[in-house]
Structure formats: structure tokens, C-alpha cells
Write a protein that holds these residues in place. Sequence first.
Motif, PDB file in Angstrom:
ATOM      1  N   GLN A  89       6.207 -14.280  10.158  1.00 22.48           N
ATOM      2  CA  GLN A  89       7.647 -13.859  10.125  1.00 22.48           C
ATOM      3  C   GLN A  89       8.535 -14.719  10.568  1.00 22.48           C
ATOM      4  O   GLN A  89       8.237 -15.692  11.396  1.00 22.48           O
ATOM      5  N   THR A  90       9.483 -14.915  10.103  1.00 23.78           N
ATOM      6  CA  THR A  90      10.671 -16.003  10.392  1.00 23.78           C
ATOM      7  C   THR A  90      11.808 -15.278  11.225  1.00 23.78           C
ATOM      8  O   THR A  90      11.658 -13.932  11.451  1.00 23.78           O
ATOM      9  N   LYS A  91      12.832 -16.175  11.670  1.00 26.14           N
ATOM     10  CA  LYS A  91      13.929 -15.212  12.408  1.00 26.14           C
ATOM     11  C   LYS A  91      14.713 -14.318  11.459  1.00 26.14           C
ATOM     12  O   LYS A  91      15.030 -12.972  12.014  1.00 26.14           O
ATOM     13  N   ASP A  92      14.973 -14.493  10.257  1.00 23.24           N
ATOM     14  CA  ASP A  92      15.773 -13.616   9.406  1.00 23.24           C
ATOM     15  C   ASP A  92      14.813 -12.798   8.267  1.00 23.24           C
ATOM     16  O   ASP A  92      15.226 -11.848   7.892  1.00 23.24           O
ATOM     17  N   LEU A  93      13.600 -13.116   8.161  1.00 22.74           N
ATOM     18  CA  LEU A  93      12.751 -12.595   6.970  1.00 22.74           C
ATOM     19  C   LEU A  93      11.444 -11.959   7.538  1.00 22.74           C
ATOM     20  O   LEU A  93      10.443 -12.759   8.326  1.00 22.74           O
ATOM     21  N   ILE A  94      10.937 -10.946   7.240  1.00 24.68           N
ATOM     22  CA  ILE A  94       9.746 -10.350   7.518  1.00 24.68           C
ATOM     23  C   ILE A  94       9.174 -10.275   6.129  1.00 24.68           C
ATOM     24  O   ILE A  94       9.239  -9.706   5.089  1.00 24.68           O
ATOM     25  N   PRO A  95       7.709 -10.900   5.816  1.00 24.05           N
ATOM     26  CA  PRO A  95       6.856 -10.719   4.861  1.00 24.05           C
ATOM     27  C   PRO A  95       6.136  -9.568   4.725  1.00 24.05           C
ATOM     28  O   PRO A  95       5.910  -8.985   5.671  1.00 24.05           O
ATOM     29  N   LEU A  96       6.185  -8.896   3.661  1.00 20.65           N
ATOM     30  CA  LEU A  96       5.621  -7.804   3.331  1.00 20.65           C
ATOM     31  C   LEU A  96       4.420  -7.798   2.242  1.00 20.65           C
ATOM     32  O   LEU A  96       4.487  -8.523   1.507  1.00 20.65           O
ATOM     33  N   ALA A  97       3.615  -7.006   2.633  1.00 22.88           N
ATOM     34  CA  ALA A  97       2.131  -6.909   1.592  1.00 22.88           C
ATOM     35  C   ALA A  97       2.339  -5.495   0.992  1.00 22.88           C
ATOM     36  O   ALA A  97       2.031  -4.519   2.127  1.00 22.88           O
ATOM     37  N   VAL A  98       2.286  -5.188  -0.224  1.00 24.07           N
ATOM     38  CA  VAL A  98       1.971  -4.024  -0.691  1.00 24.07           C
ATOM     39  C   VAL A  98       0.777  -3.886  -1.434  1.00 24.07           C
ATOM     40  O   VAL A  98       0.606  -4.641  -2.571  1.00 24.07           O
ATOM     41  N   LYS A  99      -0.070  -3.023  -1.114  1.00 21.71           N
ATOM     42  CA  LYS A  99      -1.372  -2.853  -1.933  1.00 21.71           C
ATOM     43  C   LYS A  99      -1.450  -1.616  -2.487  1.00 21.71           C
ATOM     44  O   LYS A  99      -1.599  -0.608  -1.615  1.00 21.71           O
ATOM     45  N   VAL A 100      -2.040  -1.481  -3.670  1.00 17.31           N
ATOM     46  CA  VAL A 100      -2.277  -0.011  -4.300  1.00 17.31           C
ATOM     47  C   VAL A 100      -3.938  -0.103  -4.585  1.00 17.31           C
ATOM     48  O   VAL A 100      -4.491  -0.859  -5.276  1.00 17.31           O
ATOM     49  N   TYR A 101      -4.405   1.342  -4.363  1.00 14.54           N
ATOM     50  CA  TYR A 101      -5.687   1.392  -4.523  1.00 14.54           C
ATOM     51  C   TYR A 101      -6.073   2.672  -5.388  1.00 14.54           C
ATOM     52  O   TYR A 101      -5.041   3.456  -5.380  1.00 14.54           O
ATOM     53  N   THR A 102      -7.286   2.965  -5.954  1.00 17.35           N
ATOM     54  CA  THR A 102      -7.690   3.994  -6.387  1.00 17.35           C
ATOM     55  C   THR A 102      -8.547   4.967  -5.681  1.00 17.35           C
ATOM     56  O   THR A 102      -8.955   5.932  -5.992  1.00 17.35           O
ATOM     57  N   ASP A 103      -8.924   4.442  -4.561  1.00 17.31           N
ATOM     58  CA  ASP A 103      -9.788   5.102  -3.739  1.00 17.31           C
ATOM     59  C   ASP A 103      -9.078   5.329  -2.160  1.00 17.31           C
ATOM     60  O   ASP A 103      -8.510   4.350  -1.766  1.00 17.31           O
ATOM     61  N   PRO A 104      -9.281   6.500  -1.613  1.00 13.38           N
ATOM     62  CA  PRO A 104      -8.537   6.634  -0.262  1.00 13.38           C
ATOM     63  C   PRO A 104      -9.123   5.732   0.781  1.00 13.38           C
ATOM     64  O   PRO A 104      -8.795   5.704   1.963  1.00 13.38           O
ATOM     65  N   LEU A 106      -9.438   2.671   0.775  1.00 12.37           N
ATOM     66  CA  LEU A 106      -8.773   1.522   0.606  1.00 12.37           C
ATOM     67  C   LEU A 106      -9.611   0.396   0.803  1.00 12.37           C
ATOM     68  O   LEU A 106      -9.452  -0.595   1.367  1.00 12.37           O
ATOM     69  N   THR A 107     -10.814   0.470  -0.134  1.00 10.97           N
ATOM     70  CA  THR A 107     -11.637  -0.603  -0.292  1.00 10.97           C
ATOM     71  C   THR A 107     -11.382  -1.770  -1.262  1.00 10.97           C
ATOM     72  O   THR A 107     -10.460  -1.299  -1.923  1.00 10.97           O
ATOM     73  N   PRO A 108     -11.829  -2.878  -1.061  1.00  9.16           N
ATOM     74  CA  PRO A 108     -11.295  -4.005  -1.720  1.00  9.16           C
ATOM     75  C   PRO A 108     -11.840  -3.840  -3.168  1.00  9.16           C
ATOM     76  O   PRO A 108     -10.970  -4.165  -4.265  1.00  9.16           O
ATOM     77  N   LYS A 109     -12.864  -3.231  -3.429  1.00 16.68           N
ATOM     78  CA  LYS A 109     -13.158  -2.895  -4.817  1.00 16.68           C
ATOM     79  C   LYS A 109     -12.369  -1.760  -5.640  1.00 16.68           C
ATOM     80  O   LYS A 109     -12.224  -1.928  -6.889  1.00 16.68           O
ATOM     81  N   SER A 110     -11.525  -1.209  -4.742  1.00 15.73           N
ATOM     82  CA  SER A 110     -10.477  -0.151  -5.712  1.00 15.73           C
ATOM     83  C   SER A 110      -9.175  -0.617  -5.681  1.00 15.73           C
ATOM     84  O   SER A 110      -8.457  -0.009  -5.928  1.00 15.73           O
ATOM     85  N   LEU A 111      -8.948  -1.767  -5.151  1.00 12.55           N
ATOM     86  CA  LEU A 111      -7.786  -2.485  -5.091  1.00 12.55           C
ATOM     87  C   LEU A 111      -7.356  -2.888  -6.788  1.00 12.55           C
ATOM     88  O   LEU A 111      -7.908  -3.403  -7.307  1.00 12.55           O
ATOM     89  N   THR A 112      -6.098  -2.276  -7.093  1.00 13.43           N
ATOM     90  CA  THR A 112      -5.675  -2.497  -8.129  1.00 13.43           C
ATOM     91  C   THR A 112      -4.472  -3.646  -8.323  1.00 13.43           C
ATOM     92  O   THR A 112      -4.296  -4.413  -9.327  1.00 13.43           O
ATOM     93  N   THR A 113      -3.605  -3.624  -7.167  1.00  8.64           N
ATOM     94  CA  THR A 113      -2.479  -4.565  -7.266  1.00  8.64           C
ATOM     95  C   THR A 113      -2.223  -4.832  -5.807  1.00  8.64           C
ATOM     96  O   THR A 113      -2.232  -4.187  -4.954  1.00  8.64           O
ATOM     97  N   GLU A 114      -1.972  -6.017  -5.835  1.00  6.11           N
ATOM     98  CA  GLU A 114      -1.334  -6.583  -4.514  1.00  6.11           C
ATOM     99  C   GLU A 114       0.341  -7.214  -4.847  1.00  6.11           C
ATOM    100  O   GLU A 114       0.709  -7.935  -5.791  1.00  6.11           O
ATOM    101  N   LEU A 115       1.077  -6.969  -4.180  1.00 11.20           N
ATOM    102  CA  LEU A 115       2.483  -7.403  -4.333  1.00 11.20           C
ATOM    103  C   LEU A 115       2.933  -7.799  -2.901  1.00 11.20           C
ATOM    104  O   LEU A 115       2.955  -7.189  -2.010  1.00 11.20           O
ATOM    105  N   TYR A 116       3.768  -9.172  -3.117  1.00 10.89           N
ATOM    106  CA  TYR A 116       4.172  -9.593  -1.761  1.00 10.89           C
ATOM    107  C   TYR A 116       5.559  -9.836  -2.075  1.00 10.89           C
ATOM    108  O   TYR A 116       6.109 -10.279  -3.075  1.00 10.89           O
TER     109      TYR A 116
END
Length: 122
Positions: A89-104, A106-116
Amino acid sequence: MIQRIHKEKGLTLIEILVSIVILGIILTAMLGFFSQTVKYSSQNENKITSINLAEKVLSQYKASNSYTSEHNINGKIYYVDVAELTAHQTKDLIPLAVKVYTDPSLTPKSLTTELYSYMEAK
């Protein structure tokens, strides 16, 4: 002696059987091609849906600092996780990571998309 000359027209049984076998081989190869096409199409549809969902959740999170973690789209359930990457994090900005899974789970194997992305610090 009388010679009979026959002009036979048509195909013999062996010619017909050979042509059926050749046609069967060609159709079997084509069937494999079509099944692969359907598989790849399904994977691409899943990927596009995940990306659109990640963008939607990112917008929702930026607007209200909250999000819905479970989404049912076209009969398939997707699970979303949003994390603020405060270590970067900087003074003005907070980095975000959005991850979409197909399994509740949230295992890496079920990860379909990562968005930053970044969000303005409030």
C-alpha cells in the motif's frame, strides 16, 4: 461357341464394404475433433465468465468495500475472494487482488481468474 460379353455396371459387395470402412474411419476422426472443440469452448466460456465476474466484484468492492463471495451463473457456482494487499500500500492507493474459484475450499487448483487493481485510500 457363343461368347457373352456383359457390361456390368455397379459396385461389388467388397467395394461397398471398403467404402463403408473408409467412411467410418473418417467419421471417427471427425467425432474426436468435435468433442475437443466442445471441451475447449466450455473452458473458454468458464474463463470469460470468471473474468467478467472478477471485474464486477472489483467494481462493487471499490464502491462499497463489500462484496458477495458466492455467485451462481448459468447453473455453475463461482466463489470470489477479494484481498487488500496492504504490504504494497502507498499513501494514496491500496492494491487489490480478486480471485475467482470453482471450489468453495478456494484451492489453487480451482482458481480460474486472478485480477489485480488499485483502490484509492480513504
